[in-house]
Scaffold this motif. Structure first.
Motif, mmCIF file in Angstrom:
data_model
loop_
_atom_site.group_PDB
_atom_site.id
_atom_site.type_symbol
_atom_site.label_atom_id
_atom_site.label_comp_id
_atom_site.label_asym_id
_atom_site.label_seq_id
_atom_site.Cartn_x
_atom_site.Cartn_y
_atom_site.Cartn_z
ATOM 1 N N GLU A 1 62.927 -27.388 69.413
ATOM 2 C CA GLU A 1 63.910 -26.538 70.083
ATOM 3 C C GLU A 1 63.231 -25.475 70.941
ATOM 4 O O GLU A 1 63.661 -25.203 72.067
ATOM 5 C CB GLU A 1 64.847 -25.886 69.066
ATOM 6 C CG GLU A 1 65.844 -26.858 68.473
ATOM 7 C CD GLU A 1 66.737 -26.233 67.420
ATOM 8 O OE1 GLU A 1 66.775 -24.991 67.309
ATOM 9 O OE2 GLU A 1 67.414 -26.998 66.701
ATOM 10 N N GLU A 2 62.159 -24.881 70.438
ATOM 11 C CA GLU A 2 61.408 -23.888 71.211
ATOM 12 C C GLU A 2 60.786 -24.520 72.452
ATOM 13 O O GLU A 2 60.852 -23.968 73.550
ATOM 14 C CB GLU A 2 60.309 -23.252 70.347
ATOM 15 C CG GLU A 2 60.829 -22.325 69.284
ATOM 16 C CD GLU A 2 59.722 -21.819 68.365
ATOM 17 O OE1 GLU A 2 58.522 -22.077 68.638
ATOM 18 O OE2 GLU A 2 60.056 -21.167 67.355
ATOM 19 N N TYR B 1 61.754 -27.251 73.973
ATOM 20 C CA TYR B 1 62.824 -27.612 74.900
ATOM 21 C C TYR B 1 63.295 -26.391 75.686
ATOM 22 O O TYR B 1 63.418 -26.444 76.914
ATOM 23 C CB TYR B 1 63.999 -28.253 74.151
ATOM 24 C CG TYR B 1 65.130 -28.606 75.092
ATOM 25 C CD1 TYR B 1 65.086 -29.787 75.818
ATOM 26 C CD2 TYR B 1 66.209 -27.741 75.282
ATOM 27 C CE1 TYR B 1 66.097 -30.107 76.708
ATOM 28 C CE2 TYR B 1 67.223 -28.052 76.170
ATOM 29 C CZ TYR B 1 67.162 -29.229 76.879
ATOM 30 O OH TYR B 1 68.152 -29.537 77.777
ATOM 31 N N GLN B 2 63.554 -25.295 75.008
ATOM 32 C CA GLN B 2 64.042 -24.087 75.681
ATOM 33 C C GLN B 2 63.041 -23.571 76.718
ATOM 34 O O GLN B 2 63.423 -23.121 77.792
ATOM 35 C CB GLN B 2 64.355 -22.974 74.663
ATOM 36 C CG GLN B 2 65.582 -23.251 73.832
ATOM 37 C CD GLN B 2 66.830 -23.460 74.675
ATOM 38 O OE1 GLN B 2 67.088 -22.756 75.640
ATOM 39 N NE2 GLN B 2 67.604 -24.474 74.308
ATOM 40 N N GLN B 3 61.764 -23.664 76.414
ATOM 41 C CA GLN B 3 60.734 -23.169 77.323
ATOM 42 C C GLN B 3 60.480 -24.084 78.508
ATOM 43 O O GLN B 3 60.070 -23.617 79.569
ATOM 44 C CB GLN B 3 59.418 -22.954 76.569
ATOM 45 C CG GLN B 3 59.460 -21.819 75.587
ATOM 46 C CD GLN B 3 58.177 -21.728 74.767
ATOM 47 O OE1 GLN B 3 57.212 -22.470 74.995
ATOM 48 N NE2 GLN B 3 58.171 -20.832 73.795
ATOM 49 N N HIS B 4 60.717 -25.384 78.350
ATOM 50 C CA HIS B 4 60.252 -26.333 79.362
ATOM 51 C C HIS B 4 61.323 -27.211 80.001
ATOM 52 O O HIS B 4 61.011 -27.972 80.916
ATOM 53 C CB HIS B 4 59.154 -27.217 78.768
ATOM 54 C CG HIS B 4 57.997 -26.439 78.226
ATOM 55 N ND1 HIS B 4 57.116 -25.761 79.024
ATOM 56 C CD2 HIS B 4 57.608 -26.201 76.963
ATOM 57 C CE1 HIS B 4 56.211 -25.143 78.278
ATOM 58 N NE2 HIS B 4 56.493 -25.396 77.015
ATOM 59 N N HIS B 5 62.579 -27.129 79.568
ATOM 60 C CA HIS B 5 63.579 -28.045 80.115
ATOM 61 C C HIS B 5 63.822 -27.834 81.607
ATOM 62 O O HIS B 5 64.000 -28.796 82.343
ATOM 63 C CB HIS B 5 64.894 -27.978 79.324
ATOM 64 C CG HIS B 5 65.726 -26.774 79.584
ATOM 65 N ND1 HIS B 5 65.507 -25.574 78.959
ATOM 66 C CD2 HIS B 5 66.774 -26.597 80.415
ATOM 67 C CE1 HIS B 5 66.393 -24.703 79.398
ATOM 68 N NE2 HIS B 5 67.162 -25.280 80.280
ATOM 69 N N LYS C 1 52.773 -27.199 77.583
ATOM 70 C CA LYS C 1 53.239 -27.292 78.969
ATOM 71 C C LYS C 1 52.518 -28.423 79.710
ATOM 72 O O LYS C 1 53.152 -29.245 80.366
ATOM 73 C CB LYS C 1 53.024 -25.953 79.671
ATOM 74 C CG LYS C 1 53.592 -25.877 81.052
ATOM 75 C CD LYS C 1 53.388 -24.477 81.587
ATOM 76 C CE LYS C 1 54.215 -24.249 82.817
ATOM 77 N NZ LYS C 1 54.138 -22.865 83.270
#
Length: 168
Positions: free
Chosen positions: A10-11, A13-17, A60
Protein backbone atom coordinates in the motif's frame (compact mmCIF):
# COMPACT_ATOMS: atom_id res chain seq x y z
CA UNK A 1 -4.96 -7.12 10.87
CA UNK A 2 -2.93 -6.34 7.75
CA UNK A 3 0.28 -8.21 7.07
CA UNK A 4 3.58 -6.39 6.69
CA UNK A 5 3.53 -7.18 2.96
CA UNK A 6 0.08 -5.60 2.58
CA UNK A 7 1.18 -2.47 4.41
CA UNK A 8 4.39 -2.24 2.37
CA UNK A 9 2.51 -2.72 -0.90
CA UNK A 10 0.00 0.00 0.00
CA UNK A 11 2.85 2.40 0.80
CA UNK A 12 4.63 1.56 -2.45
CA UNK A 13 1.41 1.99 -4.42
CA UNK A 14 0.64 5.37 -2.84
CA UNK A 15 4.16 6.64 -3.52
CA UNK A 16 4.50 5.39 -7.09
CA UNK A 17 1.10 4.99 -8.77
CA UNK A 18 1.16 8.46 -10.37
CA UNK A 19 4.66 7.90 -11.76
CA UNK A 20 3.63 4.54 -13.21
CA UNK A 21 0.52 6.05 -14.81
CA UNK A 22 2.54 8.84 -16.41
CA UNK A 23 5.04 6.35 -17.82
CA UNK A 24 2.25 4.16 -19.17
CA UNK A 25 0.52 7.15 -20.77
CA UNK A 26 3.72 7.99 -22.61
CA UNK A 27 4.00 4.51 -24.02
CA UNK A 28 0.37 4.33 -25.17
CA UNK A 29 0.15 7.82 -26.64
CA UNK A 30 -2.12 9.17 -23.94
CA UNK A 31 -4.79 6.44 -24.03
CA UNK A 32 -6.01 6.49 -20.40
CA UNK A 33 -7.88 3.19 -20.55
CA UNK A 34 -4.90 1.22 -21.81
CA UNK A 35 -2.59 3.10 -19.43
CA UNK A 36 -4.81 2.11 -16.48
CA UNK A 37 -4.69 -1.52 -17.61
CA UNK A 38 -0.90 -1.39 -17.87
CA UNK A 39 -0.65 0.31 -14.48
CA UNK A 40 -2.69 -2.50 -13.00
CA UNK A 41 -0.40 -5.09 -14.63
CA UNK A 42 2.63 -3.30 -13.18
CA UNK A 43 1.25 -3.37 -9.66
CA UNK A 44 0.16 -7.00 -9.98
CA UNK A 45 3.76 -7.76 -10.90
CA UNK A 46 5.01 -5.66 -7.96
CA UNK A 47 2.69 -7.56 -5.60
CA UNK A 48 3.76 -10.96 -6.95
CA UNK A 49 7.46 -10.14 -6.72
CA UNK A 50 7.53 -8.07 -3.53
CA UNK A 51 8.80 -11.01 -1.46
CA UNK A 52 11.74 -11.50 -3.84
CA UNK A 53 12.80 -7.82 -3.91
CA UNK A 54 16.50 -7.88 -2.93
CA UNK A 55 17.04 -4.20 -2.30
CA UNK A 56 19.82 -3.91 -4.91
CA UNK A 57 18.10 -0.70 -6.03
CA UNK A 58 15.38 1.52 -4.62
CA UNK A 59 11.71 0.53 -4.90
CA UNK A 60 11.31 3.44 -7.32
CA UNK A 61 13.99 2.14 -9.69
CA UNK A 62 12.64 -1.40 -9.40
CA UNK A 63 9.12 -0.21 -10.24
CA UNK A 64 10.42 1.84 -13.17
CA UNK A 65 12.00 -1.29 -14.58
CA UNK A 66 8.81 -3.30 -14.14
CA UNK A 67 6.83 -0.47 -15.76
CA UNK A 68 9.19 -0.20 -18.72
CA UNK A 69 9.21 -3.97 -19.27
CA UNK A 70 5.41 -4.15 -19.02
CA UNK A 71 4.98 -1.27 -21.46
CA UNK A 72 7.56 -2.60 -23.90
CA UNK A 73 5.84 -6.00 -23.92
CA UNK A 74 2.56 -4.26 -24.69
CA UNK A 75 4.12 -2.14 -27.46
CA UNK A 76 5.79 -5.15 -29.08
CA UNK A 77 2.53 -7.10 -28.96
CA UNK A 78 0.58 -4.20 -30.47
CA UNK A 79 3.10 -3.61 -33.28
CA UNK A 80 1.66 -6.67 -34.95
CA UNK A 81 -1.84 -5.17 -34.94
CA UNK A 82 -2.94 -2.15 -37.00
CA UNK A 83 -3.22 0.94 -34.82
CA UNK A 84 -4.71 4.39 -35.07
CA UNK A 85 -3.58 7.51 -33.29
CA UNK A 86 -5.87 9.39 -30.95
CA UNK A 87 -6.01 12.30 -33.38
CA UNK A 88 -7.09 10.00 -36.25
CA UNK A 89 -9.93 8.65 -34.16
CA UNK A 90 -10.92 12.10 -32.92
CA UNK A 91 -11.12 13.30 -36.52
CA UNK A 92 -13.42 10.39 -37.44
CA UNK A 93 -15.70 10.17 -34.41
CA UNK A 94 -17.53 13.24 -33.12
CA UNK A 95 -17.30 13.50 -29.34
CA UNK A 96 -20.03 15.38 -27.49
CA UNK A 97 -17.64 16.97 -25.00
CA UNK A 98 -15.16 19.61 -26.08
CA UNK A 99 -11.59 19.33 -24.93
CA UNK A 100 -10.13 22.23 -23.06
CA UNK A 101 -7.01 23.80 -24.57
CA UNK A 102 -4.98 22.19 -21.78
CA UNK A 103 -6.37 18.71 -22.53
CA UNK A 104 -5.70 19.22 -26.25
CA UNK A 105 -2.12 20.23 -25.51
CA UNK A 106 -1.57 17.20 -23.28
CA UNK A 107 -3.11 14.90 -25.88
CA UNK A 108 -0.90 16.44 -28.57
CA UNK A 109 2.17 15.98 -26.38
CA UNK A 110 1.41 12.31 -25.66
CA UNK A 111 0.71 11.68 -29.34
CA UNK A 112 4.09 13.23 -30.21
CA UNK A 113 5.85 11.24 -27.48
CA UNK A 114 4.24 8.11 -28.93
CA UNK A 115 6.08 8.78 -32.21
CA UNK A 116 9.47 8.52 -30.49
CA UNK A 117 11.32 5.22 -30.28
CA UNK A 118 10.86 3.19 -27.10
CA UNK A 119 14.05 4.30 -25.35
CA UNK A 120 13.39 7.96 -26.14
CA UNK A 121 9.82 7.63 -24.84
CA UNK A 122 11.11 6.19 -21.59
CA UNK A 123 13.69 8.94 -21.29
CA UNK A 124 11.29 11.83 -21.89
CA UNK A 125 8.66 10.36 -19.57
CA UNK A 126 11.25 10.15 -16.81
CA UNK A 127 12.21 13.78 -17.49
CA UNK A 128 8.54 14.80 -17.30
CA UNK A 129 8.38 12.94 -13.99
CA UNK A 130 11.29 15.12 -12.73
CA UNK A 131 13.65 12.18 -12.25
CA UNK A 132 17.27 12.99 -11.52
CA UNK A 133 19.98 11.98 -13.97
CA UNK A 134 21.34 9.22 -11.72
CA UNK A 135 17.95 7.51 -11.55
CA UNK A 136 17.45 7.84 -15.30
CA UNK A 137 20.92 6.45 -15.94
CA UNK A 138 20.31 3.48 -13.65
CA UNK A 139 16.97 2.60 -15.24
CA UNK A 140 18.15 3.01 -18.82
CA UNK A 141 21.57 1.48 -18.24
CA UNK A 142 23.80 4.33 -19.37
CA UNK A 143 26.27 6.61 -17.64
CA UNK A 144 24.80 9.68 -15.89
CA UNK A 145 27.06 11.90 -17.98
CA UNK A 146 25.37 10.62 -21.16
CA UNK A 147 21.86 11.30 -19.87
CA UNK A 148 22.03 15.07 -20.44
CA UNK A 149 23.10 14.64 -24.08
CA UNK A 150 20.38 12.06 -24.75
CA UNK A 151 17.73 14.28 -23.14
CA UNK A 152 18.80 17.22 -25.30
CA UNK A 153 18.56 15.11 -28.46
CA UNK A 154 15.16 13.70 -27.52
CA UNK A 155 13.81 17.19 -26.78
CA UNK A 156 15.00 18.34 -30.20
CA UNK A 157 13.26 15.37 -31.88
CA UNK A 158 10.09 15.98 -29.90
CA UNK A 159 10.11 19.67 -30.81
CA UNK A 160 10.49 18.76 -34.49
CA UNK A 161 7.58 16.29 -34.26
CA UNK A 162 5.37 18.90 -32.59
CA UNK A 163 6.30 21.56 -35.15
CA UNK A 164 5.61 19.20 -38.08
CA UNK A 165 2.27 18.09 -36.66
CA UNK A 166 1.30 21.69 -36.01
CA UNK A 167 2.07 22.71 -39.60
CA UNK A 168 0.71 19.54 -41.21
Amino acid sequence: MKSNQNILFEEIYQQHHAMVMQMCLGFVRGDHDIAKDLQQEVFISVWKNLKTFRGASSYKTWIYRITVNTCLQYVKKKKKEPTFSISEIENQVPFPEQKTPEKRAISTLYTAIGQLNELDRLLIMMVLDNQDYDTIAEVIGIQPTNVRVKIHRVKKRLKKILENNGNG
